[in-house]
Write an enzyme that holds these catalytic residues in place. Structure first.
Site, short mmCIF file in Angstrom:
data_model
loop_
_atom_site.label_atom_id
_atom_site.label_comp_id
_atom_site.label_asym_id
_atom_site.label_seq_id
_atom_site.Cartn_x
_atom_site.Cartn_y
_atom_site.Cartn_z
N HIS A 59 0.81 -1.23 0.00
CA HIS A 59 0.00 0.00 0.00
C HIS A 59 0.84 1.27 0.00
O HIS A 59 0.30 2.36 -0.14
CB HIS A 59 -0.96 -0.01 1.20
N ASP B 189 3.40 9.51 -1.22
CA ASP B 189 2.23 8.78 -0.76
C ASP B 189 2.01 7.62 -1.71
O ASP B 189 2.08 7.80 -2.93
CB ASP B 189 1.00 9.70 -0.77
P1 ADQ Z 1 -2.91 6.39 4.52
O1 ADQ Z 1 -1.52 6.88 4.68
O2 ADQ Z 1 -3.67 6.26 5.76
O3 ADQ Z 1 -2.98 5.03 3.73
P2 ADQ Z 1 -4.89 7.62 2.59
O4 ADQ Z 1 -4.81 6.86 1.34
O5 ADQ Z 1 -5.06 9.06 2.36
O6 ADQ Z 1 -3.59 7.48 3.51
O7 ADQ Z 1 -6.11 7.05 3.40
C1 ADQ Z 1 -6.54 7.69 4.51
C2 ADQ Z 1 -7.96 7.27 4.90
O8 ADQ Z 1 -8.19 7.79 6.19
C3 ADQ Z 1 -9.00 7.89 3.98
O9 ADQ Z 1 -10.06 7.01 3.81
C4 ADQ Z 1 -9.46 9.13 4.74
O10 ADQ Z 1 -10.81 9.46 4.57
C5 ADQ Z 1 -9.22 8.75 6.18
N1 ADQ Z 1 -8.81 9.97 6.90
C6 ADQ Z 1 -7.67 10.66 6.74
N2 ADQ Z 1 -7.66 11.73 7.53
C7 ADQ Z 1 -8.81 11.70 8.22
C8 ADQ Z 1 -9.37 12.54 9.20
N3 ADQ Z 1 -8.72 13.60 9.64
N4 ADQ Z 1 -10.57 12.20 9.69
C9 ADQ Z 1 -11.20 11.12 9.26
N5 ADQ Z 1 -10.73 10.30 8.34
C10 ADQ Z 1 -9.54 10.59 7.82
C11 ADQ Z 1 -2.02 4.10 3.15
C12 ADQ Z 1 -1.02 4.72 2.19
C13 ADQ Z 1 -1.75 5.44 1.09
C14 ADQ Z 1 -2.72 4.51 0.38
C15 ADQ Z 1 -3.60 3.77 1.37
C16 ADQ Z 1 -4.41 2.69 0.71
O11 ADQ Z 1 -0.14 5.58 2.87
O12 ADQ Z 1 -0.85 6.00 0.16
O13 ADQ Z 1 -3.55 5.24 -0.49
O14 ADQ Z 1 -2.82 3.18 2.39
O15 ADQ Z 1 -3.59 1.79 0.07
#
Ligand code: ADQ
Length: 713
Positions: free
Chosen positions: A165, A366
């Site tokens: 991921h 990311d």
């Molecule tokens: P993350 O680093 O956690 O994931 P991301 O892909 O942006 O990053 O996913 C975050 C999730 O958490 C989203 O569903 C978002 O809605 C939720 N979220 C983030 N901030 C929030 C907040 N303040 N309040 C509520 N919800 C929040 C890792 C990798 C990414 C990759 C994913 C999936 O780092 O690059 O996209 O896994 O593979």
């Protein structure tokens, strides 16, 4: 349908206690949502850590375990010490920053590798205990990089997929990891390794080639005779879930008339580029006094990994930056940055996504970034501008966003200004295209795509069955005359760095001598006559050199063709040119042909030179009696129509039985030319025309001993 076993560090559940009873609630993150369909349809299992249960009384714990079982989840219980060293110190302390190119965050004295290995092995045992033949295993993410190989050792036949991921960094960065080879070998235990983007898949291929020396072709690599595929499967979101109504925000927060709202939503992680983003907003306010009092930003930062050293520090610095900007540009009536240090429920995020004029997603690195996709899916009104870091995996699929370099504060400020000035028609045109793509390539598309590819792969790469000992014994006893045809390199001896180092050991000579007394024995090799003559000249066996071009049955060598002198000169000149610009490579000139060896060359350069050379030679040799043949770290030029199969002419009489063993594609010619009742054996686990396989050189030798013993009974 094959039962799906998902393995991830964390189970998709939350365990809590209400009125003395443990309550287990499924937490539907993106992954769990995407896998729900295949998981339910196949009555799957999910294996992972349920979180810390140590605070629960004994009966509450037992209750929690019962609840977990009902949800078809299997807990791997970790001690506090294991969580600290495997998860916090190594996974999040070392792998996370290194894979995100943030090398100054990797601690000086990286700890936790031993625990990382140990916990991966614990996961492997847990999976093996639940595995049933036919199951499909899908391992998730960077906490479990060693698991595919640990599973392969325990379950050689299992269908194993892995998805990363986070980014897979350029091999120049990846190779700084002291445990780089172990990590790659761990991943290569899988049948299919998935990444978010084609660039990560390329980085992986390059690391495999440079660090382990295995040479991938397009999207696959053969490791010890087993094919491993690697490909991009960009992860999507549950787009449908972001189209419904939102929930009112705290204090009925909305954007005020005439006001412009910017939005940032992240886990509070140093990879997300939050501080530089805030700086860019500050830069806009510095440049544009007319926007002061009109521009507001909401930054939601969900607490994350608070026990990892680098994060505590980081939070303080973000808060300092927020404070500094607010101190400078807020007025009594207007706060510039609304900073919320907490997670918001999805329905409230939805309202925020819709209220924002501009969404700022500016990570330094990311893997994918799902927030960018959630914002897009939420904009059912077709409006809104996405400013997106070019270092997020999502950027490869979202070119209609305003792409920015998060290290360039002025550039980001420019992009924010461009977003604010963008005419409505352009905003809508961009958003419509983004929205269509995010909606179509959703998380279900991702999960199905990966699982289908994993299924296909298993069907394509099935090796022939293992050679049963009984078949060897029956053959030995029943054959009136037994003709045994053996390849040499990779079959009787392991590959050596240089061909001249792969001489036979005394034990092998003895074994072959023994065998030659009991059957008609042939060595069929790609080697030149001189090698075979030097090594086996004294034994009463027949020798076939250069893939059947020369044969020595009794005494003299006979040739099956010759190479015109002018063609020889031309090919030699070409190969010598390639040697000049490929350090470590060399040309071997044979009686009728050439081999260009590049095992000692820098692997990536060697492989790319080999590809170029093959194309060039193919053209050069049109209309000549020569052809090009790729091999293992070698490009061969040989006479057309001469292959290992030609040695069989007149060799096998009526009532004779043949047994042939070989390890690469040149041996396939021999397998295919043999009569149907021949015992054909491929070394390694590649698909083959052979009827059986044996795993390696040791197994071949053991089998030949059995054969010799049984023949002498
Ligand atoms: P993350 O680093 O956690 O994931 P991301 O892909 O942006 O990053 O996913 C975050 C999730 O958490 C989203 O569903 C978002 O809605 C939720 N979220 C983030 N901030 C929030 C907040 N303040 N309040 C509520 N919800 C929040 C890792 C990798 C990414 C990759 C994913 C999936 O780092 O690059 O996209 O896994 O593979």
């Amino acid at each position: 349908m094959s039962r799906l076993i998902v393995v991830s560090n964390r189970l998709p559940v939350t365990v809590s206690v209400a009125q003395g009873k443990a309550v287990v609630t499924p937490s539907m993150g993106g992954l769990a949502t995407g896998l729900k369909g295949p998981f339910e349809r196949s009555q799957g299992l999910w294996i992972g850590w349920p979180g810390d249960l140590s605070g629960l009384a004994e009966d509450e714990q037992a209750g929690a375990l019962r609840e977990l079982e009902k949800l078809r989840t299997v807990p791997v219980l970790l001690t506090a010490e294991e969580v600290r060293s495997y998860y916090e110190d190594f996974s999040n302390g070392v792998l996370w920053p290194l894979f995100h190119y943030l090398l100054d965050r990797v601690p000086l004295d990286s700890t936790g590798w031993d625990a990382y290995m140990r916990v991966n092995a614990r996961f492997a045992d847990a999976v093996a205990a639940k595995y049933e033949p036919g199951d499909t295993i899908w391992v998730q993410d960077y906490q479990l990089l060693l698991l595919p190989q640990l599973l392969r050792e325990r379950l050689p036949q299992a269908r194993i997929g892995f998805f990363l991921h986070i980014p897979f960094p350029a091999s120049e960065v990846f190779r700084m990891l002291p445990w780089r080879a172990e990590v790659l070998r761990g991943l290569l235990g899988a049948d299919l390794v998935g990444f978010h983007t084609p660039s990560y898949a390329r980085n992986f291929a390059s690391a495999v080639m440079r660090i382990l020396g295995h040479e991938p072709t397009f999207d696959e690599v053969t490791v010890e005779g087993r094919r491993v595929r690697f490909r991009a499967f960009p992860m999507g979101i549950d787009a449908a879930a972001f189209t419904g109504p939102g929930e009112p925000l705290e204090d009925n927060f909305t954007s005020r008339p005439g006001e412009i709202l910017l939005l940032g939503v992240d886990r509070l992680d140093y990879t997300k580029g939050i501080r530089r983003r805030l700086k860019a907003v500050e830069r806009v306010l510095e440049r544009r006094p007319d926007l002061r009092g009109k521009l507001r930003m909401v930054q939601v930062a969900v607490p994350s990994r608070e026990n990892v050293g680098a994060y505590g520090d980081f939070r303080a610095r973000v808060e300092q930056t927020v404070g500094a900007i607010n101190g400078r540009f807020s007025t009594l009536g207007n706060v510039v940055i609304h900073y919320l240090y907490r997670g918001l429920p999805q329905a409230q995020l939805l309202s925020l996504y819709r209220a924002a004029a501009v969404m700022l997603v500016t990570p330094l690195r990311d893997g994918m970034n799902l927030v960018a996709k959630e914002f897009t899916a939420a904009r059912t009104d077709g409006d809104g501008v996405l400013v997106l870091s070019e270092f997020a995996g999502a950027a490869e699929e979202m070119p209609e966003a305003l792409l920015v370099n998060p290290f360039d504060i002025d550039g980001m400020a420019d992009a924010i200004e461009q977003a604010l000035a963008m005419p409505e028609a352009e905003r809508r045109a961009r958003m419509t295209q983004l929205n269509a793509r995010v909606t179509h390539f959703d998380v279900h598309h991702w999960a199905d795509g990966f699982l289908n590819a994993l299924g296909e792969d298993a069907a394509r790469s099935e090796p022939p069955p293992l050679l049963p000992a009984q078949v060897v014994l029956d053959t030995a006893r029943e054959a009136r005359r037994l003709v045994v045809l053996l390849d040499y390199d990779g079959t009787l001896v392991r590959f050596a760095p240089r061909p001249e180092l792969a001489a036979p050991d005394p034990e092998l000579i003895e074994l072959l001598g023994d065998l030659a007394r009991r059957c008609s024995l042939h060595i069929v090799s790609g080697r030149p006559r001189e090698d075979l003559e030097r090594w086996f000249g004294e034994l009463p066996i027949s020798l076939h050199a250069e893939h059947g071009l020369f044969t020595r049955v009794q005494g003299d060598w006979q040739a099956r063709g010759s190479l015109p002198e002018d063609l020889r000169t031309k090919v030699r000149a070409t190969l010598e040119r390639v040697v000049q610009c490929t350090p470590g490579s060399r040309v071997e000139e044979k009686a009728v042909g050439f081999a260009w060896h590049y095992r000692q060359a820098e692997p990536e350069h060697g492989a790319s030179q080999a590809r170029e050379l093959r194309l060039h030679l193919r053209e050069l040799l049109i209309g000549t009696p020569l052809e090009v043949l790729p091999g293992d770290k070698v490009v061969e030029v040989r006479l057309r129509g001469v292959h290992k199969g030609v040695v069989l002419r007149g060799l096998i009489g009526h009532g004779d039985l043949a047994l042939a063993i070989g390890d690469d594609r040149t041996d396939e010619d021999l397998f295919m030319a043999l009569p149907k009742d021949a015992i054909t054996v491929r070394v390694g686990r590649s698909p083959s025309a052979a009827r059986y396989h044996l795993p390696d050189v040791m197994a071949v030798r053991a089998m030949l001993h059995t054969l010799a013993d049984a023949r002498s009974e």
